[in-house]
Every structure is written in C-alpha cells, then in structure tokens.
Design an enzyme around this catalytic site. Structure first.
Site, PDB file in Angstrom:
ATOM      1  N   ASP A   1      66.256  45.226 -11.842  1.00 23.83           N
ATOM      2  CA  ASP A   1      66.907  46.607 -10.554  1.00 23.83           C
ATOM      3  C   ASP A   1      68.321  46.763 -11.854  1.00 23.83           C
ATOM      4  O   ASP A   1      68.678  45.647 -12.908  1.00 23.83           O
ATOM      5  CB  ASP A   1      66.929  45.642 -10.333  1.00 23.83           C
ATOM      6  CG  ASP A   1      67.763  46.699  -8.619  1.00 23.83           C
ATOM      7  OD1 ASP A   1      67.798  47.607  -9.649  1.00 23.83           O
ATOM      8  OD2 ASP A   1      68.061  46.538  -7.426  1.00 23.83           O
TER       9      ASP A   1
HETATM   10  C1  BGC Z   1      68.168  49.845  -6.292  1.00 24.06           C
HETATM   11  C2  BGC Z   1      67.003  50.017  -7.013  1.00 24.06           C
HETATM   12  C3  BGC Z   1      66.771  51.673  -7.432  1.00 24.06           C
HETATM   13  C4  BGC Z   1      67.578  51.569  -9.281  1.00 24.06           C
HETATM   14  C5  BGC Z   1      67.679  52.733  -9.258  1.00 24.06           C
HETATM   15  C6  BGC Z   1      68.810  50.057  -7.513  1.00 24.06           C
HETATM   16  O1  BGC Z   1      70.435  49.747  -7.253  1.00 24.06           O
HETATM   17  O2  BGC Z   1      68.364  48.327  -6.056  1.00 24.06           O
HETATM   18  O3  BGC Z   1      65.743  50.430  -5.879  1.00 24.06           O
HETATM   19  O4  BGC Z   1      65.499  51.569  -8.316  1.00 24.06           O
HETATM   20  O5  BGC Z   1      69.291  51.499  -7.979  1.00 24.06           O
HETATM   21  O6  BGC Z   1      68.615  54.038  -9.015  1.00 24.06           O
END
Ligand code: BGC
Length: 774
Positions: free
Chosen positions: A228
């Site tokens: 993530d």
């Molecule tokens: C989120 C993800 C997301 C990623 C990219 C993160 O903060 O938890 O779900 O895909 O950011 O934006």
C-alpha cells in the site's frame, strides 16, 4: 521487443524494479527495453491523475464512470453483475493505458465505525470472496490487472499505518483471510496489495508468514505483491518476506539499501531476483494485455450500466402502508407505500436529493463523467407535481434560525403532498479513508426534520445515503425505507427507478444494521489503543455475533424486500462426488410483478466439537422470476467452506456430522431446513505428554486401552469417590488432565502405578499409528 530475463539485468537494475518511479508508475530500464507501467485507483472507477498531478495523489483525475462503491454493489449479491462492472472498469483502464487498477478492496466490515467501509463488500467472507473474485475476473478479462487489497486484517482507519490487529488464528483464517484466499485461488489477481497495519505485531509489508507462506505456498498466488502507498517499514525485511514492489517512489533510497544488503551478505541475491522477476512478469502481462480494448469509451453505455448496478444496490428495508391510508396514492394493490404512483403529488425533501452523496472520500474518489441527481430523475419520471425542500443543511456552521426555516419549509411541502420522500444521510465529512466515525448516528437536525415531516404527513418514504450503516431510530415510525448507500454517478436515476417501480428492488444487506453502537461486536475493542487492537469478538463478527448473543437488530444480515413476494419450497441437499453439498430449492414469485430473489444458504453443526457461530453463510444465488413463475435454484456449498481452522495442527479440517442446511431469505428468515451427513476429514490428533486424558481416551489407536486402564483405576478408588458429594464425576475431573503429568501423581509414594516410560510408550504407539499390543 521481448522483455529480458532477470539474469540479464544488473543487481542495480533488478533492485530498481522493486520500487516505483513516481506516484503511479514503475521504473523503466531503457537499456534492456523494459517499459514503465502505470497503476491507478480503484476500486469503483478509474482515478487516473492528470500528468503533473499533486504529490499526495489526491488531486484532479481524468473523468471516468463512477460505479457504485462496494457497499452498494455488494448488496446486489450478484457475481455476474459485479463481473460486468469489472469488465467496464477494465475497459476504462485499458483505454487510459493503465496496467493495473488498484482494487477490489475486500476487507471485512468488523465495525460499522470503519471510515472506509463504503469501499468494502461485507461483514461476511463468502460474500466478499465471491464478489471480489468476480470483480478481479471482470477487470482482468480486459487485459488489465487487478490489485486485491488491503491484505490483511485492515479493518479500521484509525492509526492504520502502525496499529497491530491482534487476531487469533481461527478468526484470522476463517473470517479475515478466507475471502482473500477465495479470490486468489479462483481468480489469480495480477497483484495483491499488502496493508499498512501490523498483524499480531508484524507489519503486513514484511511478514513472511503472510506474504509467502500463506499467500504463495498455501494458496498458490502467482502474481506480484505491491505495498500500500507508503506501507514499507523496513525495505530489506519486506523483500525477504515476499513484498515485491514498493509504492510509490522511495527516490531510489530503498533500492540502494537492497543493493547494499546484497553486497554485505545480509540479503541473498536470489530474493532480489524473485521480486524483480515478478515485476518483469507484471510488465509482460501488461504489455500483452495493452490494446485489448478498442476505443473510444462509450460513456453512455457505462452510465447505463452504472444506473443498472445502482438500481440493483438499493435495499428496500421496509415497505408498509402508512397509518392514514387515506393519504395514500400508490399503484400497489397490497397498500404498501412503494412503489409510488407516477401521478402522486410528491414532496421531495433533503439536501441529498439535489446534492447527491455518491462516493466516499479518499483515494477512491472518482471524477465522474456525469452526475444524476435524484430530484431531476424523479421529476423526469413523475407525472404529478414534485415540490422540493432542502430540509437541512450539511454545512458545518448552520444557525438555529436557518435550521428552523428549512424544517418549516419542508413540513409545509410535506403537508400538502400525497407522499413525502425524505433524503437523509451522512455528510461527506463523516466518512472517509484515513479516519473512522465516532458513532453511527444520523445528524440530529435530520432526525428532528424527519419527525416533523412524519407528523405532518405519515405517508413518508426515507431514502438513505450513507457508506457505513447508520442507526434508524425512526424505523418503527416511517412506513417505507430505502437504504440507497452510496450509488455512484447514476444513483439518482436508480433511486427514481426504484421509487416508481421501474426497477423492482432486489438488493439485500451484506452487513447487519444494529439497533445501537453498543450492541456491535467490536464495540469494546475498537479502535484499540497504544497501536494495538484486539479482535476480542473472535469469530463472532457481524451476524455471527448478534445471533450467538440473541441480540435484536434493526435489520438483519441478508435482509431486503421486493415489490413482489417469494415462496420457497422444501430444500434438498446431498453430497456430490467432490464432497461438496449441492442444495436445491424451488422459489416461486407469488406476487404480481417480475422480481429477483437472493437465496442464501447457511450451515451449522449442532453438537459439533468445535466452537461455532449459530449459522454461517456458505452460498448464495439470485434468481429472476416472472409473476407466478417457479424455478429451481441450485447452490453449491463447497466442502472447503465447511472447514474450520484447527489451531492444534495448523490446518483446515472438516468436522464430520449431520449438518443443518438452512435455505433463507435473510439470516433471520429461514425458509427451509434440511440435514445432510458430511464425512469428516481423516485426522488423528498427534499425542504428546501434554495431551489431555480425554484426548488420549478418544485416540483411535490407544484410546480403548486407556479407557480400560482408567476404568480399572476408578474401580480401586472407592475410598476416594465415596467421600465426594453425590453426582461429582471423577472421570470428568480427570479428562482435562495432561497425560504426562499423571506420572507425577503416581510416583513411588502413591503406589507407583504409572511409569513415565509407559506413558511415552503409549504416546509413541499412538503416533506411530500401529495396532495396540496385547
Ligand atoms: C490506499 C489504497 C490506495 C493507495 C493509492 C492508499 O492510501 O490505502 O487503497 O490504492 O493509497 O492511492
């Protein structure tokens, strides 16, 4: 040009493939002809930021169809529909040259307070797993990868980058990982995104047990693990654990750490090869998939699909006749308030009717290609007068005078209408990625408004706009309630379709609506403190909790009404050659309009050895029926879904016995029950000195012998047992006694009946599986 093999790259080049070049792109290696690929959010639409977007990754993005977020789409309980939405998402991604769409999110809704519940499907792992797999397949059918997220046990936003989800093995396997396992095994997502949090103290991004042992070795995952965004704690530890691609960019810092670790001998270069190899595989898949879709984007067709999906997402919670039936103008002979007659005189009330809440805040925020409002769409379908009153303001600062004036205006409109349609919901600021809610209440001024409107006109329909469940203290006082969740860009049209009966509602709740926050399973353990959250409710998440504790709820898991009615015949169930349980039930549409019914199958094992919920969902299917039509609905309960996780041996086991199969219209509306005998898995608990006497007595090889010995011993204990109160069971007292300790109580002073060597011999005999010696 063919991509190189990992062996043709330098160590530095390989390390460079293990982190991003920018917020959304991987690194190219020009010398070797490796292109960069682009990944973007997800999950219910494409959020491709324009070139030169901001560094937080939250700014403006190219227009894309905003489909219903998972909270809505999941309520359709329909894998085919989810697959079609997945195809559309894949198409839009492909047309924008996006290689991987960052979704679906399938985390379990552990508490209604989680700020991100709108992005997740359910409190149940079968629903999440089946629908997650359908979405992955749909996206990937267009040559675009999916990213199954957030792996794993990421069930809150509070402190999400540090908190440890402290979960026992059974709930971890049976509730929190089960859906992920299903999606991986059934759909092989190109990528899995590891979550920010720790699990039992270990960061998901550096957990070899999670990312390698479970994900790859047990489940057979063949793709790439991506972090993530910003989830990496220790890059080298992460790489070793199986975390292949760090996102977004580390500016090369962590690539250098990887190179240095190989040079100083603390990291095996093969680990780098494995991660770089998976990154190359991903680029290979993306290159092969690129161009699979021909443009341009059919904006209208996708909007129409978004409307269809939204119509299928709306749950009719309640549909009674109002107290004063004289005020009623409906087209329905049964006298229920909905659907509305087209020529009814309507008062549409509530800010959300004109300013829809259709998605949640955070990384999933889509810039829609267009946006329907319920008010416009109601007016488009209505043949009678439609007055509108805003009713309340969602602004942060609203004066008491303004609140009163808005309420009075709404009451005036309601009092002269045939039906008042009141839009209530959560203001956008209350639901977002990054933080959780403090309560499950609708704003007080909205509840007060509703009371005033109902007093003026009992023929009131409530339409709810919310991403997480809300308490419904008015549920007994209003005749009709539509749970319209967050529905994406075409939600306004879909609400109008359902209100007027153009679409017969068929959605059902994938999460329980509780009466009070205090009743919810995680209430005392959410969101934890000092960066630890104890999953104290164990297996008893969602309906499993309310059923086990017999807690009354506002609306149960699986509940949802229709404008028609369905009758269920007697179900039958039989084990097939693969060991799966085939369930069949005839369902009849007993009403006067076409409709769709979601049929649910729950199982239980009364008298089973292991601790279990009262009943657990194992399969579901939906069937569309014309008035009067009957169809057989066939559902399969997979044998592996009957298994529990046995912590004594760290494996799945099916307990044998007579299972109850409940065929149901909701978790609390069982229509037909049938029994089916299921053989248990062959399994013998290994014996040790720590085995209890009960376990040894139950052992297939040595059990009889030990039972006989104990009976004999008991026979010589009359002097002891005679002084015990009547009814005290000495054998039962002994059952939990570890056999290895028996020797201590039977040493030379007490007669020396039990020799430790004899116990070890017994254990060895049992574990060897041999025949007992005479
Ligand atoms: C989120 C993800 C997301 C990623 C990219 C993160 O903060 O938890 O779900 O895909 O950011 O934006």
């Amino acid at each position: 040009m063919a991509l190189p093999d990992v062996t043709e790259l330098t160590l530095e080049e390989k390390a460079s493939l293990t982190s991003g070049a920018s917020f959304w792109k991987t690194k190219p290696i020009e010398r070797a002809g490796v292109p960069a690929i682009m990944v973007t959010d997800g999950p219910h639409g494409l959020r491709k930021q324009r070139e030169g977007g901001d560094h937080l990754g939250l700014g403006d993005s190219v227009p894309a169809t905003c489909f219903p977020p998972a909270v809505g789409l999941g309520s359709a309980w329909d894998a085919d529909l989810v697959h079609r939405v997945g195809e559309a998402l894949g198409t839009e991604a492909s047309l924008e040259n996006v290689a991987v769409l960052l979704g679906p999110g399938i985390n379990i809704k552990r508490s209604p307070l989680c700020g991100r519940n709108f992005e997740y499907f359910s409190e149940d792992p079968i629903v999440s797993g089946v629908l997650g797999a359908a979405m992955v397949r749909g996206i990937q059918s267009k040559g675009v990868g999916a990213s199954l997220k957030h792996f794993a046990a990421n069930n809150q936003e509070h402190d999400r980058m540090r908190a440890s989800s402290d979960v026992d093995p059974r709930p971890l396997r049976e509730i929190y990982l089960r859906g992920f396992q299903r999606v991986v095994e059934a759909a092989q997502p190109w990528t899995v995104m590891c979550s920010y949090n720790r699990i039992n103290g270990v960061y998901a991004s550096e957990d070899p047990w999670l990312l390698t042992h479970v994900l790859r070795d047990e489940w057979g995952f063949e793709g790439l693990v991506v972090s993530d965004w910003g989830a990496v704690n220790d890059r080298v530890a992460g790489l070793r654990a199986g975390m292949d691609l760090e996102m977004p960019s580390s500016g090369g810092v962590t690539d250098a750490q990887i190179v240095a670790a190989v040079h100083d001998g603390s990291l095996d270069e093969q680990v780098v090869d494995a991660a770089a190899g998976r990154a190359l595989d991903l680029v290979r898949k993306a290159t092969a998939g690129a161009g699979a879709v021909a443009g341009p984007l059919d904006v209208d067709a996708h909007h129409a699909l978004a409307r269809e999906a939204a119509g299928r997402s709306i749950v009719l919670l309640k549909n009674d006749a109002p107290e004063h039936a004289a005020a009623l103008r409906t087209g329905d002979a049964r006298g229920a308030l909905l659907p509305l007659a087209h020529d009814a005189k309507l008062a549409v009330i509530g800010d959300f009717a004109a300013q829809p809440r259709y998605q949640g805040a955070g990384s999933s925020l889509i810039r829609p290609t267009r946006l329907d409002t319920a008010l416009d769409e109601i007016r488009a379908l209505a043949a009678g007068d439609v007055a509108y009153a805003r009713g309340f303001s969602n602004a942060l600062e609203v004066s008491a005078d303004e609140t009163a004036a808005l309420r009075d205006e709404a009451v005036a409109a309601a009092s002269v209408a045939d039906v008042a349609v009141v839009f209530l919901g959560l203001p956008a600021r209350l639901e977002s990625e990054g933080y959780d809610r403090d309560d499950i209440d609708l704003p007080a001024e909205q509840l007060a408004l509703l009371d005033a409107v109902v007093a003026a006109n009992p023929s009131t329909v409530v339409v709810l706009s919310n991403g997480g469940v809300v308490a419904l203290p008015f549920a007994d006082r209003v005749p009709a309630i539509l749970e319209a969740w967050l529905l994406g860009q075409a939600g306004g049209g879909a609400i109008a379709d359902v209100l007027f009966g153009e679409v017969n509602p068929s959605a059902k709740l994938t999460e329980t609506i509780p009466l009070r926050l205090e009743d919810t399973p995680a209430y005392l353990d959410f969101p934890g403190e000092f960066s630890h959250v104890r999953y104290g409710e164990g297996l008893f998440v969602g309906y499993r909790w309310y059923d086990a504790r017999r807690i009354e709820v506002a609306f149960p898991f699986g509940h949802g009404l229709s404008y028609t009615s369905f009758a269920y015949g007697d179900a039958s169930a039989a084990v097939n050659a693969d060991g799966d349980v085939e369930v069949t039930v005839a369902v009849t549409n007993t009403g006067d309009r076409a409709g769709r019914e979601v049929v649910q199958v729950y199982t239980s094992l009364p008298g089973g050895e292991v601790h279990r919920p009262v009943r657990e969902l194992k399969a579901f299917a939906s069937v569309a029926l014309q008035p009067g039509e009957t169809r057989d609905v066939a559902l399969t309960v997979r044998r592996k879904d009957l298994a529990y996780w046995d912590t004594r041996v760290d494996r799945w086991l099916v307990e044998g016995g007579s299972y109850v199969v409940d065929v149901a219209a909701s978790s609390r509306d069982i229509r037909s029950s049938v029994r089916v005998d299921v053989d248990g898995d062959e399994f013998t608990l290994p014996l040790s000195r720590n085995s209890s006497i009960a376990e040894v007595m139950a052992h297939p090889v040595v059990g009889d012998m030990v039972q006989a010995a104990i009976a004999e011993m008991m026979g010589g204990m009359d002097g002891v047992t005679s002084i015990l109160p009547e009814g005290v069971e000495v054998t039962k007292m002994l059952e939990s006694f570890p056999i290895g300790r028996a020797a201590m109580f039977a040493g030379p002073d007490s007669g020396g009946a039990i020799d430790p060597a004899m116990i070890d011999g017994l254990i060895a005999l049992g574990n060897a599986g041999g025949a007992p010696q005479e």
